[in-house]
Design a protein around this motif. Structure first.
Motif, PDB file in Angstrom:
ATOM      1  N   GLN A  95       7.953 -20.308  -2.276  1.00 34.88           N
ATOM      2  CA  GLN A  95       8.296 -21.521  -3.018  1.00 34.88           C
ATOM      3  C   GLN A  95       7.432 -21.617  -4.271  1.00 34.88           C
ATOM      4  OE1 GLN A  95       7.757 -25.115  -0.756  1.00 34.88           O
ATOM      5  NE2 GLN A  95       7.840 -26.435  -2.559  1.00 34.88           N
ATOM      6  N   ARG A  96       8.077 -21.772  -5.432  1.00 32.38           N
ATOM      7  CA  ARG A  96       7.363 -21.941  -6.697  1.00 32.38           C
ATOM      8  C   ARG A  96       7.070 -23.433  -6.889  1.00 32.38           C
ATOM      9  NH1 ARG A  96       5.208 -17.822 -10.133  1.00 32.38           N
ATOM     10  NH2 ARG A  96       4.744 -18.829 -12.129  1.00 32.38           N
ATOM     11  N   PHE A  97       5.836 -23.769  -7.278  1.00 29.96           N
ATOM     12  CA  PHE A  97       5.474 -25.174  -7.456  1.00 29.96           C
ATOM     13  C   PHE A  97       4.219 -25.261  -8.318  1.00 29.96           C
ATOM     14  CE2 PHE A  97       3.336 -23.498  -3.791  1.00 29.96           C
ATOM     15  CZ  PHE A  97       2.090 -24.103  -3.727  1.00 29.96           C
ATOM     16  N   SER A  98       3.884 -26.466  -8.759  1.00 30.52           N
ATOM     17  CA  SER A  98       2.682 -26.711  -9.554  1.00 30.52           C
ATOM     18  C   SER A  98       1.612 -27.247  -8.621  1.00 30.52           C
ATOM     19  CB  SER A  98       2.973 -27.714 -10.682  1.00 30.52           C
ATOM     20  OG  SER A  98       1.823 -27.953 -11.469  1.00 30.52           O
ATOM     21  N   GLY A  99       0.862 -26.315  -8.024  1.00 34.08           N
ATOM     22  CA  GLY A  99      -0.054 -26.684  -6.960  1.00 34.08           C
ATOM     23  C   GLY A  99      -1.443 -27.060  -7.437  1.00 34.08           C
ATOM     24  N   ALA A 100      -2.391 -26.960  -6.524  1.00 32.55           N
ATOM     25  CA  ALA A 100      -3.765 -27.377  -6.792  1.00 32.55           C
ATOM     26  C   ALA A 100      -4.483 -26.360  -7.672  1.00 32.55           C
ATOM     27  CB  ALA A 100      -4.517 -27.540  -5.478  1.00 32.55           C
ATOM     28  N   VAL A 101      -5.459 -26.847  -8.434  1.00 34.84           N
ATOM     29  CA  VAL A 101      -6.405 -25.988  -9.132  1.00 34.84           C
ATOM     30  C   VAL A 101      -7.558 -25.726  -8.162  1.00 34.84           C
ATOM     31  CG1 VAL A 101      -8.035 -25.817 -11.056  1.00 34.84           C
ATOM     32  CG2 VAL A 101      -5.754 -26.802 -11.410  1.00 34.84           C
TER      33      VAL A 101
ATOM     34  N   VAL B 172      -4.860 -17.170   2.200  1.00 34.56           N
ATOM     35  CA  VAL B 172      -3.641 -16.371   2.291  1.00 34.56           C
ATOM     36  C   VAL B 172      -3.402 -16.062   3.766  1.00 34.56           C
ATOM     37  CG1 VAL B 172      -2.405 -14.347   1.455  1.00 34.56           C
ATOM     38  CG2 VAL B 172      -4.242 -15.342   0.059  1.00 34.56           C
ATOM     39  N   PRO B 173      -2.390 -16.679   4.387  1.00 34.19           N
ATOM     40  CA  PRO B 173      -2.158 -16.468   5.821  1.00 34.19           C
ATOM     41  C   PRO B 173      -1.743 -15.034   6.127  1.00 34.19           C
ATOM     42  CG  PRO B 173      -0.992 -18.418   5.007  1.00 34.19           C
ATOM     43  CD  PRO B 173      -1.452 -17.650   3.816  1.00 34.19           C
ATOM     44  N   PRO B 174      -1.797 -14.647   7.400  1.00 36.04           N
ATOM     45  CA  PRO B 174      -1.331 -13.319   7.785  1.00 36.04           C
ATOM     46  C   PRO B 174       0.138 -13.120   7.401  1.00 36.04           C
ATOM     47  CG  PRO B 174      -2.492 -14.383   9.604  1.00 36.04           C
ATOM     48  CD  PRO B 174      -2.293 -15.421   8.552  1.00 36.04           C
ATOM     49  N   MET B 175       0.453 -11.932   6.930  1.00 30.77           N
ATOM     50  CA  MET B 175       1.834 -11.550   6.610  1.00 30.77           C
ATOM     51  C   MET B 175       2.485 -12.544   5.659  1.00 30.77           C
ATOM     52  SD  MET B 175       1.713  -8.814   8.329  1.00 30.77           S
ATOM     53  CE  MET B 175       3.390  -8.231   8.061  1.00 30.77           C
ATOM     54  N   ALA B 176       1.746 -12.962   4.639  1.00 32.66           N
ATOM     55  CA  ALA B 176       2.249 -13.949   3.683  1.00 32.66           C
ATOM     56  C   ALA B 176       1.771 -13.594   2.283  1.00 32.66           C
ATOM     57  CB  ALA B 176       1.788 -15.353   4.062  1.00 32.66           C
ATOM     58  N   SER B 177       2.389 -14.236   1.289  1.00 31.34           N
ATOM     59  CA  SER B 177       2.019 -14.022  -0.112  1.00 31.34           C
ATOM     60  C   SER B 177       1.730 -15.358  -0.779  1.00 31.34           C
ATOM     61  CB  SER B 177       3.137 -13.306  -0.868  1.00 31.34           C
ATOM     62  OG  SER B 177       3.337 -11.995  -0.381  1.00 31.34           O
ATOM     63  N   VAL B 178       0.731 -15.358  -1.653  1.00 31.31           N
ATOM     64  CA  VAL B 178       0.372 -16.531  -2.442  1.00 31.31           C
ATOM     65  C   VAL B 178       0.119 -16.062  -3.867  1.00 31.31           C
ATOM     66  CG1 VAL B 178      -1.267 -18.421  -2.754  1.00 31.31           C
ATOM     67  CG2 VAL B 178      -0.689 -17.656  -0.450  1.00 31.31           C
ATOM     68  N   THR B 179       0.648 -16.794  -4.840  1.00 32.74           N
ATOM     69  CA  THR B 179       0.449 -16.448  -6.249  1.00 32.74           C
ATOM     70  C   THR B 179      -0.365 -17.528  -6.940  1.00 32.74           C
ATOM     71  OG1 THR B 179       2.544 -15.233  -6.343  1.00 32.74           O
ATOM     72  CG2 THR B 179       1.610 -15.934  -8.444  1.00 32.74           C
ATOM     73  N   VAL B 180      -1.343 -17.090  -7.733  1.00 26.36           N
ATOM     74  CA  VAL B 180      -2.157 -18.009  -8.527  1.00 26.36           C
ATOM     75  C   VAL B 180      -2.069 -17.610  -9.990  1.00 26.36           C
ATOM     76  CG1 VAL B 180      -3.704 -18.396  -6.574  1.00 26.36           C
ATOM     77  CG2 VAL B 180      -4.318 -16.687  -8.307  1.00 26.36           C
ATOM     78  N   ALA B 181      -2.215 -18.605 -10.869  1.00 25.36           N
ATOM     79  CA  ALA B 181      -2.206 -18.371 -12.310  1.00 25.36           C
ATOM     80  C   ALA B 181      -3.569 -18.756 -12.879  1.00 25.36           C
ATOM     81  CB  ALA B 181      -1.108 -19.191 -12.977  1.00 25.36           C
ATOM     82  N   LEU B 182      -4.023 -17.999 -13.862  1.00 25.62           N
ATOM     83  CA  LEU B 182      -5.319 -18.275 -14.480  1.00 25.62           C
ATOM     84  C   LEU B 182      -5.326 -17.741 -15.900  1.00 25.62           C
ATOM     85  CD1 LEU B 182      -7.369 -15.417 -14.489  1.00 25.62           C
ATOM     86  CD2 LEU B 182      -6.594 -15.647 -12.124  1.00 25.62           C
ATOM     87  N   ASP B 183      -6.269 -18.233 -16.679  1.00 27.92           N
ATOM     88  CA  ASP B 183      -6.503 -17.724 -18.025  1.00 27.92           C
ATOM     89  C   ASP B 183      -7.777 -16.899 -17.995  1.00 27.92           C
ATOM     90  OD1 ASP B 183      -4.242 -18.969 -19.138  1.00 27.92           O
ATOM     91  OD2 ASP B 183      -5.331 -20.860 -19.330  1.00 27.92           O
ATOM     92  N   ALA B 184      -7.663 -15.605 -18.284  1.00 22.54           N
ATOM     93  CA  ALA B 184      -8.806 -14.702 -18.199  1.00 22.54           C
ATOM     94  C   ALA B 184      -9.899 -15.146 -19.153  1.00 22.54           C
ATOM     95  CB  ALA B 184      -8.369 -13.278 -18.497  1.00 22.54           C
ATOM     96  N   GLY B 185     -11.136 -15.201 -18.648  1.00 21.35           N
ATOM     97  CA  GLY B 185     -12.250 -15.739 -19.417  1.00 21.35           C
ATOM     98  C   GLY B 185     -13.122 -14.677 -20.030  1.00 21.35           C
TER      99      GLY B 185
ATOM    100  N   PHE C 209      -8.248 -21.197 -10.882  1.00 18.45           N
ATOM    101  CA  PHE C 209      -6.845 -20.819 -10.977  1.00 18.45           C
ATOM    102  C   PHE C 209      -5.994 -21.928 -10.388  1.00 18.45           C
ATOM    103  CE2 PHE C 209      -8.674 -18.389  -7.293  1.00 18.45           C
ATOM    104  CZ  PHE C 209      -8.119 -19.135  -6.257  1.00 18.45           C
ATOM    105  N   GLN C 210      -4.701 -21.882 -10.679  1.00 16.73           N
ATOM    106  CA  GLN C 210      -3.773 -22.839 -10.094  1.00 16.73           C
ATOM    107  C   GLN C 210      -2.837 -22.108  -9.144  1.00 16.73           C
ATOM    108  OE1 GLN C 210      -1.376 -25.115 -12.842  1.00 16.73           O
ATOM    109  NE2 GLN C 210      -0.622 -26.475 -11.235  1.00 16.73           N
ATOM    110  N   VAL C 211      -2.658 -22.657  -7.947  1.00 18.94           N
ATOM    111  CA  VAL C 211      -1.710 -22.096  -6.996  1.00 18.94           C
ATOM    112  C   VAL C 211      -0.301 -22.429  -7.476  1.00 18.94           C
ATOM    113  CG1 VAL C 211      -0.996 -21.995  -4.583  1.00 18.94           C
ATOM    114  CG2 VAL C 211      -3.397 -22.429  -5.148  1.00 18.94           C
TER     115      VAL C 211
END
Length: 469
Positions: free
Chosen positions: A416-422, A428-441, A408-410
């Motif tokens: 903050q929205r960005f084109s992060g690492a694959v 995922v730190p305490p009391m925080a949110s992280v979104t990842v994108a992926l193509d279901a296989g 997936f890509q972060v």
């Protein structure tokens, strides 16, 4: 005095480098590679310890595959208990993913099973998916080289990090779950919306922290060429420890995470949560000894290896640092600095799903969407969909979240929205949110879980259920 070229040096030192600093390379093969799950004995600060391990055809831990080589492996269980191995970072057919009973049963003692798939290149690893066995160090490097790795004028060194206890894995888990291990635990301050909070950084003090099976009382010393370049493949195979990697006096660049290239990030300290990998290019000075250290987050313990030119003076390095290392990337500054060299194709999300992470130290229970694995509700998807998963952590500990069968890509962290690492594992730190994108296989049941092994063992696992549509 005869001068030797850099390429000549690397060729001449190949035999030396074939230690735990690089798992055994395998070239032509007419049959599956032999990989044995077996017991082995280590010397931990002068005390013998029997642990588990994954031994390649040459009898040393791990495997290294050449560019284009298939992952054609015969896994044999030489332990006296059943086991099964997961190929972390790879995308095999679901039946070969290595999860007990999903769908294949574990291997009984003496039983073997063949695996065959096209592997993803990069720095990966393999480990038991039975939590107490990973606590028992049933893990090893899995390196799949690219063509450019063979062409590069640099030396490769693997740094395989683990945490170790003389206490049995079962008793370690009992101490953690009962709360016995909480006395004297480390805490780190954090700021959340202007409010000071406390994060639980570590929930067990291990007896030793190992780099390539050794502590700093007798570290591995890898001979390197003065003025040369090293690609350091760091694998955090610890069951319950995040590390900061410090290159000390030498300049370095982070060039890949979890086996996937990122735009180079210069620095001398880089973080790796449990199950994450770092590829770090190190430019060596003219000569000398250069420790590469791994610092336990929020604590003073450390381990590491030493890169040293021939004849260099190697000084003793204490296993306890003068001061404690900081908490691991609570503000996600490192993660937000990473940019994939080959990001996912631009595409609107077909499905967005919130995944809630919860739990506490007492009682010691960790959940996904408020449920334990025994009562989990799958996260749904359809094969071919672009899916965005938002991990929302409402607990006091960070969670390295790993998804099987996919990369997936972060794409969002700390608001903050960005084109992060694959990646395949995101912290995922305490009391925080992280979104990842992926193509279901592949349409199948794929595990989604925290890679802090005591958390997984206490319920923090669900499945990413991909249907054919």
């Amino acid at each position: 005095m005869t001068q030797i070229s850099r390429r000549g040096f690397l060729a001449a030192s190949a035999a030396m480098a074939a230690t735990l600093s690089m798992p055994g390379a395998v070239r032509a093969q007419n049959a599956p590679l032999a990989l044995r799950a077996a017991s082995r004995t280590l010397d931990i600060d002068g005390r013998a310890a029997t642990v588990m391990g994954l031994l390649g055809p040459d009898g040393r831990p791990g495997l290294t595959l050449d560019p284009g080589q298939r992952f054609a492996v015969r896994l044999e269980n030489q332990l006296d208990v059943e086991t099964l191995i997961h190929w972390h970072g790879q995308i095999p057919p679901n039946a070969q993913d290595g999860i007990p009973h999903l769908p294949m049963p574990p291997l009984a003692p003496g039983e073997s099973r063949d695996y065959d798939f096209a592997p993803l290149a990069g720095t990966h690893w393999m480990h038991s998916h039975i939590s107490t066995q990973e606590l028992g160090m049933l893990a090893a490097p899995l390196i799949v080289r690219r063509a450019e790795d063979l062409a590069a004028d640099r030396q490769e060194v693997v740094m395989f990090l683990q945490d170790f206890s003389f206490t049995s894995p079962e008793e370690v888990m009992e101490r953690i779950v009962s709360g016995m291990a909480m006395q004297g635990m480390d805490h780190g301050g954090m700021d959340h919306g202007g409010t000071a909070m406390t994060a639980d950084l570590n929930d067990y003090d291990f007896d030793a922290y190992l780099a390539n099976d050794r502590t700093l009382s007798d570290p591995e010393v890898v001979q390197v060429e003065p003025g040369g370049q090293v690609l350091l493949r760091v694998i955090n195979a610890a069951a319950a420890t995040s590390f900061w990697i410090e290159t000390g006096a030498v300049e370095a660049r982070l060039v890949a995470v979890d086996g996937h290239a990122v735009q180079p990030v210069a620095g001398r300290r880089f973080g790796a949560a449990m199950a994450q990998r770092l590829d770090i290019e190190v430019d060596l000075p003219s000569g000398g000894a250069f420790p590469i250290l791994a610092l336990r987050e929020g604590a003073r313990e450390r381990t590491g290896i030493v890169l040293a030119s021939l004849g260099a003076l190697i000084e003793k390095i204490p296993g306890i640092a003068p001061t404690a290392a900081p908490a691991f990337d609570l503000d996600m500054a490192q993660e937000r600095s990473l940019c994939a060299v080959e990001p996912l194709p631009e595409r609107a999300a077909d499905r967005r799903q919130m995944v809630m992470l919860g739990g506490q130290m007492q009682p010691y229970v960790w959940t996904i969407d408020g449920k334990l694995w025994s009562e989990h509700q799958p996260v749904p998807a359809v094969s071919g969909e672009r899916v965005e998963l938002t991990f929302h952590n409402m607990s006091p500990m960070g969670h390295p979240m790993h998804l099987h069968g996919h990369v997936f890509q972060v794409v969002e962290a700390a608001g903050q929205r960005f084109s992060g690492a694959v990646r395949d594992t995101v912290y995922v730190p305490p009391m925080a949110s992280v979104t990842v994108a992926l193509d279901a296989g592949e349409a199948a049941r794929w595990m989604l879980h925290c890679h802090q092994m005591p958390h997984l063992a206490s319920g923090m696992m669900t499945e990413f259920a991909v249907s054919a549509g």
